[in-house]
Motif scaffolding. Structure first.
Motif, PDB file in Angstrom:
ATOM      1  N   PRO A 151       0.809  -1.227   0.000  1.00  0.00           N
ATOM      2  CA  PRO A 151       0.000   0.000   0.000  1.00  0.00           C
ATOM      3  C   PRO A 151       0.837   1.270   0.000  1.00  0.00           C
ATOM      4  O   PRO A 151       0.429   2.286  -0.537  1.00  0.00           O
ATOM      5  N   ARG A 152       2.012   1.219   0.615  1.00  0.00           N
ATOM      6  CA  ARG A 152       2.972   2.316   0.611  1.00  0.00           C
ATOM      7  C   ARG A 152       4.349   1.687   0.785  1.00  0.00           C
ATOM      8  O   ARG A 152       4.451   0.525   1.212  1.00  0.00           O
ATOM      9  N   PRO A 153       5.423   2.395   0.465  1.00  0.00           N
ATOM     10  CA  PRO A 153       6.749   1.758   0.437  1.00  0.00           C
ATOM     11  C   PRO A 153       7.173   1.094   1.742  1.00  0.00           C
ATOM     12  O   PRO A 153       7.997   0.173   1.712  1.00  0.00           O
ATOM     13  N   ASP A 154       6.621   1.547   2.867  1.00  0.00           N
ATOM     14  CA  ASP A 154       7.041   0.967   4.149  1.00  0.00           C
ATOM     15  C   ASP A 154       6.037  -0.025   4.713  1.00  0.00           C
ATOM     16  O   ASP A 154       6.102  -0.386   5.889  1.00  0.00           O
ATOM     17  N   LEU A 155       5.109  -0.486   3.871  1.00  0.00           N
ATOM     18  CA  LEU A 155       4.121  -1.488   4.275  1.00  0.00           C
ATOM     19  C   LEU A 155       4.097  -2.613   3.248  1.00  0.00           C
ATOM     20  O   LEU A 155       3.937  -2.366   2.052  1.00  0.00           O
ATOM     21  N   VAL A 156       4.246  -3.849   3.701  1.00  0.00           N
ATOM     22  CA  VAL A 156       4.129  -5.006   2.821  1.00  0.00           C
ATOM     23  C   VAL A 156       3.204  -6.008   3.489  1.00  0.00           C
ATOM     24  O   VAL A 156       3.379  -6.343   4.669  1.00  0.00           O
ATOM     25  N   ARG A 157       2.217  -6.495   2.726  1.00  0.00           N
ATOM     26  CA  ARG A 157       1.247  -7.437   3.276  1.00  0.00           C
ATOM     27  C   ARG A 157       1.168  -8.684   2.410  1.00  0.00           C
ATOM     28  O   ARG A 157       1.180  -8.595   1.174  1.00  0.00           O
ATOM     29  N   VAL A 158       1.107  -9.853   3.056  1.00  0.00           N
ATOM     30  CA  VAL A 158       0.903 -11.117   2.352  1.00  0.00           C
ATOM     31  C   VAL A 158      -0.342 -11.774   2.919  1.00  0.00           C
ATOM     32  O   VAL A 158      -0.617 -11.695   4.127  1.00  0.00           O
ATOM     33  N   ILE A 159      -1.118 -12.415   2.040  1.00  0.00           N
ATOM     34  CA  ILE A 159      -2.387 -13.043   2.434  1.00  0.00           C
ATOM     35  C   ILE A 159      -2.473 -14.406   1.774  1.00  0.00           C
ATOM     36  O   ILE A 159      -2.082 -14.587   0.615  1.00  0.00           O
ATOM     37  N   GLY A 160      -3.013 -15.374   2.499  1.00  0.00           N
ATOM     38  CA  GLY A 160      -3.228 -16.698   1.932  1.00  0.00           C
ATOM     39  C   GLY A 160      -3.926 -17.608   2.920  1.00  0.00           C
ATOM     40  O   GLY A 160      -4.291 -17.193   4.028  1.00  0.00           O
ATOM     41  N   GLY A 161      -4.108 -18.853   2.529  1.00  0.00           N
ATOM     42  CA  GLY A 161      -4.729 -19.822   3.418  1.00  0.00           C
ATOM     43  C   GLY A 161      -3.703 -20.445   4.342  1.00  0.00           C
ATOM     44  O   GLY A 161      -2.533 -20.584   3.989  1.00  0.00           O
ATOM     45  N   LEU A 162      -4.164 -20.812   5.536  1.00  0.00           N
ATOM     46  CA  LEU A 162      -3.289 -21.484   6.496  1.00  0.00           C
ATOM     47  C   LEU A 162      -3.652 -22.965   6.570  1.00  0.00           C
ATOM     48  O   LEU A 162      -4.793 -23.355   6.292  1.00  0.00           O
ATOM     49  N   PRO A 163      -2.708 -23.826   6.940  1.00  0.00           N
ATOM     50  CA  PRO A 163      -2.961 -25.263   6.967  1.00  0.00           C
ATOM     51  C   PRO A 163      -4.142 -25.666   7.836  1.00  0.00           C
ATOM     52  O   PRO A 163      -4.774 -26.699   7.572  1.00  0.00           O
ATOM     53  N   MET A 164      -4.470 -24.880   8.876  1.00  0.00           N
ATOM     54  CA  MET A 164      -5.589 -25.263   9.735  1.00  0.00           C
ATOM     55  C   MET A 164      -6.943 -24.945   9.130  1.00  0.00           C
ATOM     56  O   MET A 164      -7.979 -25.183   9.746  1.00  0.00           O
TER      57      MET A 164
END
Length: 329
Positions: free
Chosen positions: A130-143
């Protein structure tokens, strides 16, 4: 007890590296306080503490009995940073989400934690900046639930936040850190839990919960019908800090609206402490031998216990042995 065990597992991470995002020209993210970038509305319970104070201060010998060094070394490998060196950490439970945050040790950037968290995610994996000092990752978890993690680069302290379950609190953390959401939406400014956080101050560990407390006290909702303490309760905080050499001070505050019934609520808390003290858990944790003080006002009831730190840590280790073992595998 579950919250105490969960507090050991703030993030699941590991050690790869990647080029760091550039520092932004805009105002830095305000990461000076984790509770100020943690969502307040909907929070049911929270564990707030300073791992560095616990593992480097007077309680360090007792903490090592609770969580052996080998287990902490495994956590460091999974997290991508040394939790023992983190100045602050937070874990919050919402109805369908568990939120985690940690202030990273000096010299440790969010990249290793983000990459290791990403390794635990199932495809497809989404990445955003969203901005140079923010990084986000999203996905499913094994549970079987969704998860996300956000790295925050800031001159006010790099931080990592994560969530599992229904996504949302991590976005709120991003907005709070960037000044895009009112501070009144934070845990620190929550009308119920905020004052309890302020009361706990710089305690090594603080456990917070909203009322009703019937379930937490081992009862049922019907118990509240004839219990003034539970009927008028708003929230509770239990703060743990080092006391005199070899001692652990446990202070509790229950906020409420007892008014003229404060004396009745005080007596009910004394009775509750007596039951806990006489229980098997009370014996194992050394509460039976502890001296306690209770004082009530129209809006708060305070209780203080002084425990043998070694007995308490060893007893808590036995009570939570399975959870601690699972957390440090």
């Amino acid at each position: 007890m579950r919250a105490a065990a969960f507090a050991l597992v703030l993030l699941g991470c590991g050690p790869p590296h990647r080029a760091e995002p550039p520092k932004p020209k805009s105002a830095p993210l305000d990461t000076s306080s984790l509770t100020a970038i943690t969502q307040g509305p909907g929070a049911r319970w929270a564990v707030v503490g300073s791992p560095r104070a616990i593992f480097s201060g007077p309680l360090a010998p007792h903490a090592s009995k609770l969580v052996p060094g080998a287990g902490l070394d495994k956590l460091q490998a999974r997290f991508g940073f040394d939790l023992r060196a983190a100045s602050s950490a937070v874990m919050v439970g919402f109805a369908a989400t568990t939120f985690y945050a940690a202030r990273l040790p000096d010299g440790t950037a969010p990249t290793p934690a983000l990459e290791a968290f990403e390794k635990r995610l199932l495809a497809p994996i989404e990445r955003s900046t969203p901005r140079p000092d923010l990084v986000r990752v999203i996905g499913g978890l094994p549970m079987g639930v969704r998860g996300s993690a956000v790295g925050m680069w800031s001159s006010r302290g790099d931080a990592i936040v994560a969530e599992s379950g229904r996504l949302g609190p991590a976005v709120a953390a991003m907005a709070l850190a960037a000044g895009k959401l009112s501070p009144d939406r934070s845990l620190a400014r929550d009308k119920t839990l905020g004052p309890l956080l302020a009361w706990a101050g710089t305690a090594d560990v603080t456990v917070l919960a909203r009322c009703p407390l019937a379930e937490a006290l081992g009862g049922t909702a019907d118990d509240e019908k004839d219990n003034v303490l539970l009927q008028e309760c708003l929230g509770v905080a239990i703060a743990f800090r080092a006391g005199a050499p070899g001692k652990l001070t446990v202070a509790a505050r229950i906020s409420g609206a007892w008014g003229k019934d404060a004396a009745i609520a005080e007596d009910e808390l004394r009775a509750t402490l007596a039951r806990v003290s006489a229980s098997d858990v009370g014996r194992v944790l050394g509460i039976r031998d502890a001296k306690s003080e209770v004082h009530a006002t129209a809006t708060a009831i305070d209780a203080t216990l002084t425990l043998d730190a070694a007995v308490f840590s060893e007893g808590l280790g036995r009570v939570l042995s399975q959870q601690i073992g699972d957390a440090t595998k």
